[in-house]
Write an enzyme that holds these catalytic residues in place. Structure first.
Site, short mmCIF file in Angstrom:
data_model
loop_
_atom_site.label_atom_id
_atom_site.label_comp_id
_atom_site.label_asym_id
_atom_site.label_seq_id
_atom_site.Cartn_x
_atom_site.Cartn_y
_atom_site.Cartn_z
N SER A 1 7.51 -69.86 2.61
CA SER A 1 8.24 -69.86 3.86
C SER A 1 8.79 -71.05 4.14
O SER A 1 8.40 -72.19 4.45
CB SER A 1 7.33 -69.32 5.18
OG SER A 1 7.23 -68.09 5.23
N HIS B 1 13.04 -66.44 3.59
CA HIS B 1 13.06 -66.24 2.29
C HIS B 1 14.38 -65.63 1.75
O HIS B 1 14.69 -64.63 2.10
CB HIS B 1 11.60 -65.28 2.06
CG HIS B 1 10.48 -65.55 2.19
ND1 HIS B 1 9.57 -66.02 1.31
CD2 HIS B 1 9.81 -65.86 3.41
CE1 HIS B 1 8.52 -66.43 1.79
NE2 HIS B 1 8.77 -66.47 3.14
N HIS C 1 5.82 -60.01 0.68
CA HIS C 1 4.34 -60.04 1.09
C HIS C 1 3.98 -58.60 1.44
O HIS C 1 4.83 -57.81 1.71
CB HIS C 1 4.49 -60.62 2.36
CG HIS C 1 4.98 -62.11 2.46
ND1 HIS C 1 6.34 -62.54 2.64
CD2 HIS C 1 4.28 -63.32 2.51
CE1 HIS C 1 6.42 -63.52 2.44
NE2 HIS C 1 5.41 -64.31 2.38
N TYR D 1 2.65 -57.12 4.05
CA TYR D 1 2.62 -56.99 5.35
C TYR D 1 4.14 -56.26 5.69
O TYR D 1 4.76 -55.67 6.35
CB TYR D 1 2.51 -58.08 6.50
CG TYR D 1 3.62 -59.35 6.30
CD1 TYR D 1 4.83 -59.22 6.79
CD2 TYR D 1 2.86 -60.51 5.95
CE1 TYR D 1 5.50 -60.26 6.74
CE2 TYR D 1 3.46 -61.71 5.72
CZ TYR D 1 4.82 -61.39 6.17
OH TYR D 1 5.95 -62.67 5.94
N GLU D 2 5.20 -56.74 4.52
CA GLU D 2 6.65 -56.40 4.57
C GLU D 2 6.60 -54.72 4.14
O GLU D 2 7.67 -54.19 4.17
CB GLU D 2 7.31 -57.08 3.55
CG GLU D 2 7.82 -58.44 4.06
CD GLU D 2 8.38 -59.15 3.02
OE1 GLU D 2 9.72 -59.02 2.69
OE2 GLU D 2 7.73 -59.87 2.10
N ALA E 1 3.52 -71.67 3.06
CA ALA E 1 3.36 -72.33 4.64
C ALA E 1 1.76 -71.56 4.97
O ALA E 1 1.37 -70.69 4.75
CB ALA E 1 4.40 -71.95 5.35
N MET F 1 -0.61 -65.77 4.30
CA MET F 1 -0.57 -64.18 4.11
C MET F 1 0.08 -63.70 2.79
O MET F 1 0.58 -63.01 2.56
CB MET F 1 0.41 -63.65 5.23
CG MET F 1 -0.13 -63.94 6.67
SD MET F 1 1.14 -63.53 7.87
CE MET F 1 0.76 -64.36 9.14
N SER F 2 -0.36 -64.76 1.79
CA SER F 2 0.41 -64.77 0.35
C SER F 2 -0.35 -65.27 -0.71
O SER F 2 -1.72 -65.33 -0.42
CB SER F 2 1.87 -65.00 0.35
OG SER F 2 2.04 -66.52 0.49
N ASN G 1 0.91 -75.79 10.68
CA ASN G 1 0.28 -75.44 12.14
C ASN G 1 -1.38 -75.66 11.94
O ASN G 1 -1.96 -75.17 10.92
CB ASN G 1 0.58 -74.20 12.74
CG ASN G 1 0.12 -72.93 12.09
OD1 ASN G 1 0.92 -72.50 10.98
ND2 ASN G 1 -0.97 -72.37 12.37
N HIS H 1 6.56 -68.34 13.81
CA HIS H 1 7.42 -68.36 12.67
C HIS H 1 8.38 -69.33 12.37
O HIS H 1 8.47 -69.96 11.64
CB HIS H 1 7.81 -66.78 11.90
CG HIS H 1 8.14 -66.88 10.76
ND1 HIS H 1 7.38 -67.33 9.73
CD2 HIS H 1 9.50 -66.62 10.24
CE1 HIS H 1 8.31 -67.28 8.45
NE2 HIS H 1 9.45 -66.77 8.79
O1 LIG Z 1 5.39 -66.86 2.26
P1 LIG Z 1 4.29 -67.60 2.73
O2 LIG Z 1 2.87 -67.58 2.61
O3 LIG Z 1 4.68 -69.08 2.88
O4 LIG Z 1 4.49 -67.31 4.49
C1 LIG Z 1 3.65 -67.75 5.49
C2 LIG Z 1 2.71 -66.34 5.90
C3 LIG Z 1 3.70 -65.70 6.69
O5 LIG Z 1 4.67 -65.02 5.83
C4 LIG Z 1 4.66 -66.70 7.29
C5 LIG Z 1 4.17 -66.90 8.90
O6 LIG Z 1 5.13 -67.72 9.14
O7 LIG Z 1 4.63 -67.96 6.54
N1 LIG Z 2 -2.28 -66.34 8.52
C1 LIG Z 2 -1.64 -67.36 8.87
N2 LIG Z 2 -0.54 -67.38 8.11
C2 LIG Z 2 0.32 -68.61 8.45
N3 LIG Z 2 1.28 -69.19 7.65
C3 LIG Z 2 1.65 -70.40 8.43
N4 LIG Z 2 0.66 -70.50 9.28
C4 LIG Z 2 -0.16 -69.57 9.33
C5 LIG Z 2 -1.40 -69.42 10.31
O1 LIG Z 2 -1.75 -70.09 11.00
N5 LIG Z 2 -2.15 -68.13 9.96
#
Ligand SMILES: O=P(O)(O)O[C@@H]1C[C@H](O)[C@@H](CO)O1
Ligand SMILES: Nc1nc2[nH]cnc2c(=O)[nH]1
Length: 289
Positions: free
Chosen positions: A33, A64, A86, A88-89, A116, A219-220, A243, A257
């Site tokens: 991200s 993205h 992802h 979740y999409e 991220a 989440m990936s 964060n 986000h």
């Molecule tokens: O694709 P990534 O894993 O970098 O994305 C992170 C997880 C969520 O998709 C999103 C949350 O802000 O960032």
């Molecule tokens: N699950 C999760 N995904 C993230 N992607 C960026 N920050 C976070 C977070 O705090 N939790």
């Protein structure tokens, strides 16, 4: 795109790409991200919106871009995903990992994953870069695995091991590079945990992950790494800590986000330099067409 994907489907996409570009990448990079700028460093680019690539899923998440970019990093041919998929999409896990098998058929040997992530480790700061040492694949442990279904031996074995998948040599090179770049003060090494999302963690969930020894949560990544390992690719991974995950009921802050994307921008140059230098030090021979 149908849910069951067979060898021919991956092959069709790979053949199409090979017919559209002269580049023959040995390294693939998946941008997390807000980290799509990693692709900007590629020279002699050929790029393809996902919507133009037969069989490719589409990106739906802000940050993205949805483009596959071929090019050279310091003379090494790479392919870069500006935008990943992802769970979740609404994609099935074989769709989220579809590009990884396509990369294998393009001749890619090394996968670099970036993401991220939120930190659980108390010593981490926002803006730190974590070299991924290992992962916990929560959806995988619960039976949501991209390798579910009939196994295709052309890609790999039914029961692939997942120990030591984040390449030790590449991690060492990355550490040394960070020292020489003068950025060691914000480099960490730790365990990434994938959760399903799309919601961020509740405080009780954050405390659970902390107790389990998770350093960063996102989440990936884990499904992509599972599929890459299954088909014999070498893997290197980086998490940008965007964060701190809220672990206290007294904490009034919460993550969103947009904040994740802001912090990604902050470290974009360092990440780009690190990935470029790492690729330049990889022991790979470029093929030409
Ligand atoms: O694709 P990534 O894993 O970098 O994305 C992170 C997880 C969520 O998709 C999103 C949350 O802000 O960032
Ligand atoms: N699950 C999760 N995904 C993230 N992607 C960026 N920050 C976070 C977070 O705090 N939790």
């Amino acid at each position: 795109m149908k849910d069951q994907i067979c060898y021919d489907d991956y092959q069709k996409t790979a053949s199409w790409l090979l017919s559209q570009t002269q580049h023959r990448p040995k390294v693939a990079i998946i941008c997390g991200s807000g980290l799509g700028m990693l692709a900007d460093a590629l020279k002699c680019q050929d790029s393809f919106p996902y919507s133009d690539i037969p069989g490719f899923p589409q990106s739906t998440v802000q940050g993205h871009a949805g483009r596959l970019v071929f090019g050279e990093l310091k003379g090494k041919t790479c392919v870069c995903m500006q935008g990943r998929f992802h769970m979740y999409e609404g994609h099935s896990l074989c769709k989220t990992t579809f590009p990884v098998r396509v990369f294998k058929l393009l001749g890619v040997e090394t996968l670099i994953v970036t993401n991220a992530a939120g930190s659980l480790a108390d010593s981490y700061q926002v803006g730190d870069i974590m070299i991924i040492k290992d992962h916990i694949n929560f959806p995988g442990l619960a039976g949501l695995n991209p390798l579910n279904g009939p196994n295709d031996e052309k890609f790999g074995p039914r029961f692939p091991p997942m120990s030591g998948v984040y390449d030790k040599d590449l991690r060492k090179i990355a550490f040394d590079l960070c020292k020489s770049m003068g950025v060691s003060q914000f480099i960490q090494e730790g365990v990434y945990c994938m959760v399903g999302g799309p919601n961020f963690e509740s405080i009780a969930e954050a405390r659970l992950l902390h107790r389990l020894g998770v350093d960063a949560v996102g989440m990936s990544t884990a499904p992509e790494v599972v599929v890459a390992t299954h088909c014999g690719m070498r893997v290197f991974g980086l998490s940008l800590i965007t964060n701190k995950v809220v672990k206290s009921y007294n904490d009034t802050e919460s993550v969103n986000h947009e904040a994740v994307l802001e912090v990604s921008k902050l470290r974009s140059q360092t990440l780009q330099m690190l990935v470029t230098e790492l690729v330049s030090r990889m022991d790979i021979n470029n093929n030409t067409t």
